[in-house]
Scaffold this motif. Structure first.
Motif, PDB file in Angstrom:
ATOM      1  N   UNK A  38      24.016  34.100 -64.309  1.00 29.11           N
ATOM      2  CA  UNK A  38      23.315  34.353 -63.032  1.00 29.11           C
ATOM      3  C   UNK A  38      22.464  33.120 -62.691  1.00 29.11           C
ATOM      4  N   UNK A  39      21.787  32.569 -63.716  1.00 32.85           N
ATOM      5  CA  UNK A  39      20.923  31.393 -63.497  1.00 32.85           C
ATOM      6  C   UNK A  39      21.733  30.192 -63.003  1.00 32.85           C
ATOM      7  N   UNK A  40      22.974  30.089 -63.485  1.00 34.72           N
ATOM      8  CA  UNK A  40      23.812  28.936 -63.130  1.00 34.72           C
ATOM      9  C   UNK A  40      24.229  28.966 -61.655  1.00 34.72           C
ATOM     10  N   UNK A  41      24.030  30.101 -60.997  1.00 33.02           N
ATOM     11  CA  UNK A  41      24.325  30.172 -59.555  1.00 33.02           C
ATOM     12  C   UNK A  41      23.194  29.547 -58.733  1.00 33.02           C
ATOM     13  N   UNK A  42      22.108  29.151 -59.414  1.00 30.00           N
ATOM     14  CA  UNK A  42      20.962  28.553 -58.709  1.00 30.00           C
ATOM     15  C   UNK A  42      20.766  27.104 -59.168  1.00 30.00           C
ATOM     16  N   UNK A  43      19.844  26.434 -58.474  1.00 27.58           N
ATOM     17  CA  UNK A  43      19.469  25.079 -58.935  1.00 27.58           C
ATOM     18  C   UNK A  43      18.107  25.140 -59.615  1.00 27.58           C
ATOM     19  N   UNK A  44      17.699  26.339 -60.015  1.00 27.18           N
ATOM     20  CA  UNK A  44      16.409  26.502 -60.697  1.00 27.18           C
ATOM     21  C   UNK A  44      16.584  27.390 -61.933  1.00 27.18           C
ATOM     22  N   UNK A  45      17.552  27.044 -62.769  1.00 29.97           N
ATOM     23  CA  UNK A  45      17.840  27.928 -63.907  1.00 29.97           C
ATOM     24  C   UNK A  45      16.646  28.085 -64.843  1.00 29.97           C
ATOM     25  N   UNK A  46      15.714  27.120 -64.795  1.00 33.28           N
ATOM     26  CA  UNK A  46      14.512  27.242 -65.652  1.00 33.28           C
ATOM     27  C   UNK A  46      13.587  28.351 -65.154  1.00 33.28           C
ATOM     28  N   UNK A  47      13.794  28.782 -63.904  1.00 30.38           N
ATOM     29  CA  UNK A  47      12.915  29.831 -63.347  1.00 30.38           C
ATOM     30  C   UNK A  47      13.638  31.179 -63.246  1.00 30.38           C
ATOM     31  N   UNK A  48      14.775  31.305 -63.904  1.00 32.86           N
ATOM     32  CA  UNK A  48      15.538  32.569 -63.861  1.00 32.86           C
ATOM     33  C   UNK A  48      15.407  33.273 -65.216  1.00 32.86           C
ATOM     34  N   UNK A  49      15.206  34.598 -65.165  1.00 33.50           N
ATOM     35  CA  UNK A  49      14.926  35.362 -66.391  1.00 33.50           C
ATOM     36  C   UNK A  49      15.370  36.816 -66.217  1.00 33.50           C
ATOM     37  N   UNK A  50      15.653  37.490 -67.308  1.00 34.50           N
ATOM     38  CA  UNK A  50      15.954  38.925 -67.263  1.00 34.50           C
ATOM     39  C   UNK A  50      14.681  39.721 -67.498  1.00 34.50           C
ATOM     40  N   UNK A  51      14.451  40.716 -66.640  1.00 38.07           N
ATOM     41  CA  UNK A  51      13.278  41.601 -66.774  1.00 38.07           C
ATOM     42  C   UNK A  51      13.816  43.010 -66.626  1.00 38.07           C
ATOM     43  N   UNK A  52      14.204  43.620 -67.744  1.00 43.37           N
ATOM     44  CA  UNK A  52      14.996  44.853 -67.728  1.00 43.37           C
ATOM     45  C   UNK A  52      14.104  46.074 -67.963  1.00 43.37           C
ATOM     46  N   UNK A  53      13.808  46.771 -66.861  1.00 44.12           N
ATOM     47  CA  UNK A  53      13.019  48.002 -66.917  1.00 44.12           C
ATOM     48  C   UNK A  53      13.932  49.168 -67.288  1.00 44.12           C
ATOM     49  N   UNK A  54      13.329  50.254 -67.764  1.00 43.09           N
ATOM     50  CA  UNK A  54      14.098  51.463 -68.105  1.00 43.09           C
ATOM     51  C   UNK A  54      13.819  52.552 -67.068  1.00 43.09           C
ATOM     52  N   UNK A  55      14.721  53.461 -66.977  1.00 42.93           N
ATOM     53  CA  UNK A  55      14.708  54.517 -65.964  1.00 42.93           C
ATOM     54  C   UNK A  55      14.262  55.849 -66.582  1.00 42.93           C
ATOM     55  N   UNK A  56      13.308  56.588 -66.022  1.00 42.87           N
ATOM     56  CA  UNK A  56      12.535  56.295 -64.814  1.00 42.87           C
ATOM     57  C   UNK A  56      11.403  55.299 -65.081  1.00 42.87           C
ATOM     58  N   UNK A  57      11.332  54.305 -64.202  1.00 51.30           N
ATOM     59  CA  UNK A  57      10.415  53.176 -64.427  1.00 51.30           C
ATOM     60  C   UNK A  57       8.953  53.622 -64.598  1.00 51.30           C
TER      61      UNK A  57
END
Ligand SMILES: CC(=O)CC(=O)SCCNC(=O)CCNC(=O)[C@H](O)C(C)(C)COP(=O)(O)OP(=O)(O)OC[C@H]1O[C@@H](n2cnc3c(N)ncnc32)[C@H](O)[C@@H]1OP(=O)(O)O
Ligand SMILES: NC(=O)C1=CN([C@@H]2O[C@H](COP(=O)(O)OP(=O)(O)OC[C@H]3O[C@@H](n4cnc5c(N)ncnc54)[C@H](OP(=O)(O)O)[C@@H]3O)[C@@H](O)[C@H]2O)C=CC1
Length: 285
Positions: free
Chosen positions: A126-145
């Motif tokens: 997903x990060x490689x689709x941008x020119x800012x891969x250093x600012x891309x991260x996964x933040x995985x919440x659980x349901x129900x948040x």
């Protein structure tokens, strides 16, 4: 940098939960989706949850109004310009997410962090689709948040240390417990949870037991709060199938093959609670 304004992209069940929790913890929120009716549906879900908290006397009516006042609607992605972080919670589809991240990269301010709530997809890709891969991260919440304490945090190959630190601090500020995991298919949560759900579906498919009985076994026998089939309906069967497909293709191991019954239900549009029918029927459709 201090994170003050959050864009949540995707106002479905996860996006609305994330927006609610952010607003309740003092963040300004831009709730974004493709159409106004989807954003409105998300806002209504948040208002409903906050009203329940008022009824239980956990918050005052004035608190509810203040929280709702912090949530601004958006159907124009260029509103990302005003955000310090975007938390993407659109559907679990790699092409949609890559496309969205490429657009966000063009539109967001230079300092903006681009986080994804993906359940299973590679953060590095997903990060490689941008020119800012250093600012891309996964933040995985659980349901129900609003209820679940965990946030999995996943660095891509190029994620910068200060971006990781800011996202971790944000999770703590939301009264969540962050756990860092590596960028492998399904991370930790869904690598373990989803094969169990898939096996429960095989158990029904092979006629071993009914959905009700499979769920009873796991609730009464293993003290799970919800049986795996009720949980699959709650998560969304489309999301469950996407996660299984990511595990299957990502590891190249047939132990992750999605059950044909899961495929069939998704093809039928039986996506679980959100469409009113899955392994069970619901009267909210
Ligand atoms: C797919 C992924 O990528 C990752 C995932 O998220 S996987 C899914 C992870 N989540 C789970 O495994 C959830 C398993 N289920 C549970 O923990 C519980 O069944 C549950 C918390 C959902 C409901 O709990 P319950 O005891 O059965 O029902 P109930 O008494 O109605 O609710 C308990 C509390 O949760 C709250 N709650 C329930 N559903 C809620 C919702 N959708 N939104 C907000 N709050 C909710 C209730 O208001 C109640 O709050 P209080 O105790 O403060 O009054
Ligand atoms: N369900 C769960 O238990 C969990 C899900 N997740 C992850 O969170 C994400 C969202 O899941 P969930 O909330 O359940 O899904 P939903 O289907 O409830 O919501 C997804 C929302 O995103 C919208 N959307 C689709 N494409 C775009 C786009 N290009 N731009 C903006 N919005 C878009 C959808 O609109 P439309 O209705 O038109 O499709 C919908 O409103 C997925 O990646 C999922 O894997 C993570 C943790 C738990």
């Amino acid at each position: 940098m201090k994170i003050k304004t959050v864009m949540v992209a995707g106002a479905g069940q996860m996006g609305s939960g994330i927006a609610q929790v952010c607003a309740m913890h003092g963040y300004a929120v831009i709730l974004h989706d493709l159409k106004e009716e989807f954003v409105e549906r998300g806002r209504q879900a948040i208002a409903g949850q906050l009203q329940k908290l008022v009824k239980k006397r956990r918050i005052a009516v004035t608190d509810m109004e203040q929280y709702l006042g912090r949530i601004h609607s958006s159907v124009q992605l260029k509103n990302a310009q005003k955000a310090d972080i975007v938390i993407e919670a659109a559907v679990e589809n790699i092409e949609i997410k890559k496309n969205l991240f490429a657009q966000l990269d063009e539109l967001a301010a230079e300092h903006t962090i681009l986080a994804t709530n993906t359940s299973s997809l590679p953060i590095t890709e997903i990060a490689a689709a941008t020119k800012r891969s250093e600012k891309v991260i996964g933040m995985h919440f659980m349901n129900p948040v609003p209820v679940m304490k965990l946030v999995e945090i996943i660095r891509g190959l190029a994620t910068a240390e200060d971006v990781y630190r800011l996202v971790r601090e944000m999770a703590v500020s939301l009264e969540k417990t962050p756990v860092e995991v590596n960028d492998f298919p399904g991370f930790v949560s869904n690598r373990i949870l989803m094969p169990m759900i898939n096996e429960a579906i095989y158990t029904v498919y092979e006629g071993v037991a009914s959905p009700e009985d499979v769920d009873q076994v796991m609730k009464l026998g293993m003290n799970h709060p919800m049986g795996p089939l009720a949980l699959a309906d709650f998560i969304g069967l489309d999301t469950c199938l996407s996660i299984m497909e990511t595990l299957h293709s990502g590891f190249g191991d047939d132990k992750y093959r999605p059950c044909p019954l899961l495929r069939k239900y998704v093809k039928a549009g039986w996506l679980g609670k959100k469409t009113g029918r899955g392994f069970y029927t619901y009267d909210n459709a």
